[in-house]
Scaffold this active site. Sequence first.
Site, PDB file in Angstrom:
ATOM      1  N   ASP A   1      -0.161  -7.591   1.541  1.00 21.86           N
ATOM      2  CA  ASP A   1       0.362  -6.216   1.603  1.00 21.86           C
ATOM      3  C   ASP A   1       1.884  -6.249   1.757  1.00 21.86           C
ATOM      4  OD1 ASP A   1       0.482  -3.485   1.735  1.00 21.86           O
ATOM      5  OD2 ASP A   1      -0.314  -3.327   3.781  1.00 21.86           O
TER       6      ASP A   1
ATOM      7  N   HIS B   1       0.817  -1.215   0.000  1.00 24.48           N
ATOM      8  CA  HIS B   1       0.000   0.000   0.000  1.00 24.48           C
ATOM      9  C   HIS B   1       0.847   1.260   0.000  1.00 24.48           C
ATOM     10  CE1 HIS B   1       0.466  -0.030   4.517  1.00 24.48           C
ATOM     11  NE2 HIS B   1       0.398   1.279   4.338  1.00 24.48           N
TER      12      HIS B   1
ATOM     13  N   SER C   1       4.122   2.483   8.288  1.00 20.97           N
ATOM     14  CA  SER C   1       3.742   1.486   7.288  1.00 20.97           C
ATOM     15  C   SER C   1       4.947   0.986   6.500  1.00 20.97           C
ATOM     16  CB  SER C   1       2.723   2.082   6.308  1.00 20.97           C
ATOM     17  OG  SER C   1       1.466   2.212   6.896  1.00 20.97           O
TER      18      SER C   1
END
Length: 307
Positions: A152, A103, A253
Amino acid sequence: MLNYWLSPTILVSALICATHSHPRNAGGVSRTREVPRFWVRLSPADHRVVVSSVGNSKIAGGAPAKDRQFPYQAALLINFADESTTLCGGSIVSTTFVLTAAHCLEGGIDATVIVGTNTVSIPSDDRAVEIDVTFHDMLVHPKYDPIDVLNDIAIVRLTKALTFSDTIQPVKLPSRQEALSDLVNVDTTVSGWGALGEDDYAEIEDNLKLDLHFLVKPVISYEKCNIAYEHMIRDFQLCVSGEDGRNACQGDSGGPLTANLNGMTTLIGIVSYGSSDGCEHGSPVVYTRVGYYLDWIAQHTDVKIVD
């Protein structure tokens, strides 16, 4: 080895999706499921911002990292077609490859990978090694699902090989024997330059200084995590406790989650998403479980997987 690296055609499709709050399927029909519940799912205008304040503890409730404590840690400043930039973490796995979250890279047109320093800064930190890459060097997992946030994981191919030193080192991947082992209650370490909390944001500016922080928390069971995430969690993910308001947050992230396996610091997870309730409100954080992707990693990098 490069069969699945993003092509210009795929990039255009990804950019179209990235400009909408609700991703679209292949037929161009907007998917109606509400998606902004978790912080990875915020619209591009919301999540492509980072903290520019100095002195606050990043990774909610975390502690400052010591020099050379996380030599495998990478930072990625990723640029998008709308002229926005986002900060993500990454993990060095060889002289030419870094692992991060899908992402983070989806829709990216180019990026700067920063290693060798605990400080991400503009102007650059003197100790930092910076390597520029383009979308040609970004490989998002072909089964990445931005709606349910599955698979992911992504790979960045560095355009210049790293020289290993006391500040730049690869992190060990799980062996095949360790890949699917029971990790519940195992203490883990997450590190990154992310936010203190959901309100701790500022646009990336000409003057930026972020110091690396880390946090130690245990893995929790799938059953416990699924209570928080309505049975969305799969066996190729991991959940780490967010109790006491100590947690990964926006900007973390793609960063590394490590554990001591058989006496070795081992990359077991990649920061994927957390609750929109906020980083400091006690909800668990979800990680991509690296052990489930060893074959894919070996296929597209020069990393040798140990049995």
